[in-house]
Design a protein around this motif. Structure first.
Motif, PDB file in Angstrom:
ATOM      1  N   ARG A 141       0.833  -1.209   0.000  1.00  0.00           N
ATOM      2  CA  ARG A 141       0.000   0.000   0.000  1.00  0.00           C
ATOM      3  C   ARG A 141       0.869   1.262   0.000  1.00  0.00           C
ATOM      4  NH1 ARG A 141      -3.165  -2.691   4.429  1.00  0.00           N
ATOM      5  NH2 ARG A 141      -5.081  -3.535   3.502  1.00  0.00           N
ATOM      6  N   MET A 142       1.942   1.228   0.753  1.00  0.00           N
ATOM      7  CA  MET A 142       2.824   2.396   0.844  1.00  0.00           C
ATOM      8  C   MET A 142       3.528   2.681  -0.478  1.00  0.00           C
ATOM      9  SD  MET A 142       3.114   3.868   4.001  1.00  0.00           S
ATOM     10  CE  MET A 142       4.778   4.534   3.969  1.00  0.00           C
ATOM     11  N   LEU A 143       3.918   1.630  -1.203  1.00  0.00           N
ATOM     12  CA  LEU A 143       4.803   1.792  -2.357  1.00  0.00           C
ATOM     13  C   LEU A 143       4.121   1.548  -3.700  1.00  0.00           C
ATOM     14  CD1 LEU A 143       7.916   0.008  -0.821  1.00  0.00           C
ATOM     15  CD2 LEU A 143       7.525   2.475  -1.016  1.00  0.00           C
ATOM     16  N   GLY A 144       2.988   0.834  -3.706  1.00  0.00           N
ATOM     17  CA  GLY A 144       2.272   0.595  -4.960  1.00  0.00           C
ATOM     18  C   GLY A 144       2.919  -0.409  -5.882  1.00  0.00           C
ATOM     19  N   SER A 145       4.018  -1.003  -5.450  1.00  0.00           N
ATOM     20  CA  SER A 145       4.770  -1.930  -6.283  1.00  0.00           C
ATOM     21  C   SER A 145       4.988  -3.226  -5.520  1.00  0.00           C
ATOM     22  CB  SER A 145       6.128  -1.315  -6.663  1.00  0.00           C
ATOM     23  OG  SER A 145       7.058  -2.302  -7.051  1.00  0.00           O
ATOM     24  N   PHE A 146       4.653  -4.351  -6.139  1.00  0.00           N
ATOM     25  CA  PHE A 146       4.840  -5.650  -5.502  1.00  0.00           C
ATOM     26  C   PHE A 146       6.319  -5.926  -5.239  1.00  0.00           C
ATOM     27  CE2 PHE A 146       5.485 -10.285  -5.907  1.00  0.00           C
ATOM     28  CZ  PHE A 146       4.703 -10.721  -4.853  1.00  0.00           C
ATOM     29  N   GLN A 147       7.155  -5.620  -6.228  1.00  0.00           N
ATOM     30  CA  GLN A 147       8.587  -5.867  -6.065  1.00  0.00           C
ATOM     31  C   GLN A 147       9.192  -4.982  -4.986  1.00  0.00           C
ATOM     32  OE1 GLN A 147      10.658  -6.852 -10.088  1.00  0.00           O
ATOM     33  NE2 GLN A 147       9.032  -5.395 -10.572  1.00  0.00           N
ATOM     34  N   ASP A 148       8.831  -3.703  -4.989  1.00  0.00           N
ATOM     35  CA  ASP A 148       9.362  -2.785  -3.977  1.00  0.00           C
ATOM     36  C   ASP A 148       8.868  -3.167  -2.585  1.00  0.00           C
ATOM     37  OD1 ASP A 148      10.601  -1.457  -6.008  1.00  0.00           O
ATOM     38  OD2 ASP A 148       9.231   0.265  -6.026  1.00  0.00           O
ATOM     39  N   VAL A 152       2.999   5.157 -12.909  1.00  0.00           N
ATOM     40  CA  VAL A 152       3.408   4.143 -13.880  1.00  0.00           C
ATOM     41  C   VAL A 152       4.131   2.968 -13.214  1.00  0.00           C
ATOM     42  CG1 VAL A 152       3.521   5.763 -15.800  1.00  0.00           C
ATOM     43  CG2 VAL A 152       5.546   5.408 -14.367  1.00  0.00           C
ATOM     44  N   TRP A 153       4.502   3.118 -11.932  1.00  0.00           N
ATOM     45  CA  TRP A 153       5.180   2.028 -11.222  1.00  0.00           C
ATOM     46  C   TRP A 153       4.205   1.038 -10.594  1.00  0.00           C
ATOM     47  CZ3 TRP A 153       5.094   7.148  -9.624  1.00  0.00           C
ATOM     48  CH2 TRP A 153       4.352   7.418  -8.462  1.00  0.00           C
ATOM     49  N   LEU A 154       2.903   1.263 -10.733  1.00  0.00           N
ATOM     50  CA  LEU A 154       1.903   0.392 -10.115  1.00  0.00           C
ATOM     51  C   LEU A 154       2.066  -1.046 -10.592  1.00  0.00           C
ATOM     52  CD1 LEU A 154      -0.757   0.410  -8.355  1.00  0.00           C
ATOM     53  CD2 LEU A 154      -1.973   0.453 -10.549  1.00  0.00           C
ATOM     54  N   GLU A 155       1.957  -1.982  -9.648  1.00  0.00           N
ATOM     55  CA  GLU A 155       2.010  -3.407  -9.953  1.00  0.00           C
ATOM     56  C   GLU A 155       0.879  -4.121  -9.216  1.00  0.00           C
ATOM     57  OE1 GLU A 155       6.843  -3.928 -10.658  1.00  0.00           O
ATOM     58  OE2 GLU A 155       5.959  -4.410  -8.713  1.00  0.00           O
ATOM     59  N   PRO A 156       0.432  -5.268  -9.735  1.00  0.00           N
ATOM     60  CA  PRO A 156      -0.661  -6.003  -9.083  1.00  0.00           C
ATOM     61  C   PRO A 156      -0.143  -6.835  -7.912  1.00  0.00           C
ATOM     62  CG  PRO A 156       0.035  -7.187 -11.032  1.00  0.00           C
ATOM     63  CD  PRO A 156       0.857  -5.924 -10.994  1.00  0.00           C
ATOM     64  N   PHE A 157      -1.050  -7.154  -6.986  1.00  0.00           N
ATOM     65  CA  PHE A 157      -0.708  -7.976  -5.826  1.00  0.00           C
ATOM     66  C   PHE A 157      -1.515  -9.271  -5.903  1.00  0.00           C
ATOM     67  CE2 PHE A 157      -0.450  -9.532  -1.559  1.00  0.00           C
ATOM     68  CZ  PHE A 157       0.749  -9.030  -1.053  1.00  0.00           C
ATOM     69  N   PRO A 158      -0.848 -10.428  -5.913  1.00  0.00           N
ATOM     70  CA  PRO A 158      -1.568 -11.700  -6.048  1.00  0.00           C
ATOM     71  C   PRO A 158      -2.458 -11.999  -4.835  1.00  0.00           C
ATOM     72  CG  PRO A 158       0.790 -11.964  -6.535  1.00  0.00           C
ATOM     73  CD  PRO A 158       0.620 -10.619  -5.909  1.00  0.00           C
ATOM     74  N   ASP A 159      -3.692 -12.380  -5.110  1.00  0.00           N
ATOM     75  CA  ASP A 159      -4.606 -12.741  -4.022  1.00  0.00           C
ATOM     76  C   ASP A 159      -4.085 -13.928  -3.210  1.00  0.00           C
ATOM     77  OD1 ASP A 159      -6.321 -10.748  -4.836  1.00  0.00           O
ATOM     78  OD2 ASP A 159      -8.106 -12.014  -4.767  1.00  0.00           O
ATOM     79  N   ALA A 160      -3.316 -14.802  -3.852  1.00  0.00           N
ATOM     80  CA  ALA A 160      -2.801 -15.974  -3.144  1.00  0.00           C
ATOM     81  C   ALA A 160      -1.926 -15.580  -1.963  1.00  0.00           C
ATOM     82  CB  ALA A 160      -2.005 -16.855  -4.109  1.00  0.00           C
ATOM     83  N   LEU A 161      -1.354 -14.370  -2.007  1.00  0.00           N
ATOM     84  CA  LEU A 161      -0.477 -13.912  -0.933  1.00  0.00           C
ATOM     85  C   LEU A 161      -1.226 -13.093   0.120  1.00  0.00           C
ATOM     86  CD1 LEU A 161       2.735 -12.916  -2.914  1.00  0.00           C
ATOM     87  CD2 LEU A 161       2.142 -15.098  -1.853  1.00  0.00           C
ATOM     88  N   LEU A 162      -2.537 -12.951  -0.050  1.00  0.00           N
ATOM     89  CA  LEU A 162      -3.323 -12.223   0.943  1.00  0.00           C
ATOM     90  C   LEU A 162      -3.718 -13.107   2.121  1.00  0.00           C
ATOM     91  CD1 LEU A 162      -5.702 -10.124  -1.334  1.00  0.00           C
ATOM     92  CD2 LEU A 162      -3.714  -9.314  -0.041  1.00  0.00           C
ATOM     93  N   GLU A 163      -3.538 -14.419   1.976  1.00  0.00           N
ATOM     94  CA  GLU A 163      -3.910 -15.327   3.051  1.00  0.00           C
ATOM     95  C   GLU A 163      -3.095 -15.016   4.307  1.00  0.00           C
ATOM     96  OE1 GLU A 163      -4.152 -20.124   4.037  1.00  0.00           O
ATOM     97  OE2 GLU A 163      -3.628 -19.441   2.014  1.00  0.00           O
ATOM     98  N   GLY A 164      -3.766 -14.744   5.386  1.00  0.00           N
ATOM     99  CA  GLY A 164      -3.106 -14.396   6.637  1.00  0.00           C
ATOM    100  C   GLY A 164      -2.868 -12.910   6.807  1.00  0.00           C
TER     101      GLY A 164
END
Length: 336
Positions: free
Chosen positions: A35-42, A111-123
């Protein structure tokens, strides 16, 4: 084992004890960094930095706040440092051969926005937000919300997430940010106003159907059928009048059914045909898009994430094919 015993062992250098202490908080901290960075990798980099900092600084943990609060303090400040020190990934040029896109409505900022996989939302949502939280957890991970957050000044962004998403008290947030309650209250007021300006056009939209509901399944099935068959009329019939399309890291943004229809017509008009493989990102329906080649092999071209409003699609976000492995999707599919 009691937390105090684990802390004692971890301070003595026991890595297993440290992992047992921090593992229950790992997913929620990763989502916080996202949420802070908008990037999955970051976010992943910031999470690793957070855990390393906590490991090295555990001797300084005095227990005035909970271990979870202490970890959030570290994570928030790691993310603020990342926002200050690192340049964002640059925008990319249009790169679809043989397709000339229409003039965009505007050029996007995030433009740095990246998606976050739902599979990693568990927990990630095991600990309910505090009573002062203003946003549902599912809304607070949506692409629209995360994008809107990115345009806020960094400290306002941090305060809004800690207060309105996670529900920490003002004095806790002031402690985390080495600030005062008055400063936190002022920053929160400005952040709320800035977020409202950014998100106000969506205020009158119908709510999205529940995840996995029959209503969601129905519109998703219609989208897949229309897109895979390149049926432009059927696709356009699924869109709201103010539908929004973006494709980070390319800055092109399109708003309105007619303009999005022109964009899709350009894609379909080159006899490009796709197969869609379902997944989920940011609590939303998503699809790996695979271009059918003359050889029969289907090459991954990107990931679509849909935002739904009632029984229509109000936003489509397309990401590069580099994100496919995060969702367990291959770069290519064999011929049928």
């Amino acid at each position: 084992m009691a937390t105090a015993d684990l802390i004692s062992r971890a301070r003595a250098g026991d890595g297993d004890a440290f992992r047992e202490l921090t593992e229950p908080h790992r997913r929620e901290l990763q989502v916080h960094c996202y949420r802070m960075l908008g990037s999955f990798q970051d976010a992943e980099d910031a999470l690793q930095d957070t855990l390393l900092t906590a490991w090295r600084g555990l001797a300084g943990f005095q227990g005035r706040a909970s271990l979870r609060t202490w970890l959030y303090r570290i994570a928030t400040n790691r993310c603020l440092n990342a926002r200050r020190s690192a340049g964002r990934r640059p925008a990319k040029e249009w790169n679809v051969p043989g397709v000339e896109p229409p003039e965009p409505t505007r050029l996007g900022e995030v433009v740095w926005l990246e998606p976050f996989p739902d599979a990693l939302l568990e927990g990630a949502f095991d600990v309910p937000p505090g009573p002062e939280a203003r946003y549902e957890q599912t809304e607070s991970i949506s692409l629209a919300f995360v994008t809107a957050l990115q345009v806020l000044p960094p400290r306002q962004l941090a305060v809004l997430i800690l207060r309105d998403v996670l529900g920490f008290h003002a004095d806790e947030v002031a402690e985390m940010l080495d600030s005062t309650v008055e400063s936190v209250t002022s920053a929160l007021k400005r952040a709320r106003a800035g977020l409202q300006r950014r998100r106000s056009p969506a205020a009158d939209r119908e709510p999205s159907p529940a995840s996995g509901s029959l209503s969601e399944d129905a519109i998703v099935a219609k989208f897949v059928s229309a897109y895979e068959s390149a049926d432009l009329d059927a696709l356009v019939a699924l869109l709201t009048g103010d539908v929004f399309m973006s494709m980070p890291p390319m800055p092109l943004e399109y708003e309105g059914r007619d303009l999005v229809a022109r964009f899709c017509a350009g894609i379909f008009g080159t006899d490009r045909r796709f197969d869609l493989v379902p997944t989920r990102a940011n609590g939303q329906p998503a699809f790996g898009a695979y271009l059918r080649a003359p050889t029969g092999i289907r090459h991954g071209t990107g990931l679509f994430v849909l935002t739904l409003a009632g029984d229509r699609i109000c936003a489509m976000t397309r990401f590069e094919n580099s994100v496919l492995p995060w969702f367990g999707l291959p770069r290519s599919l064999p011929s049928r």
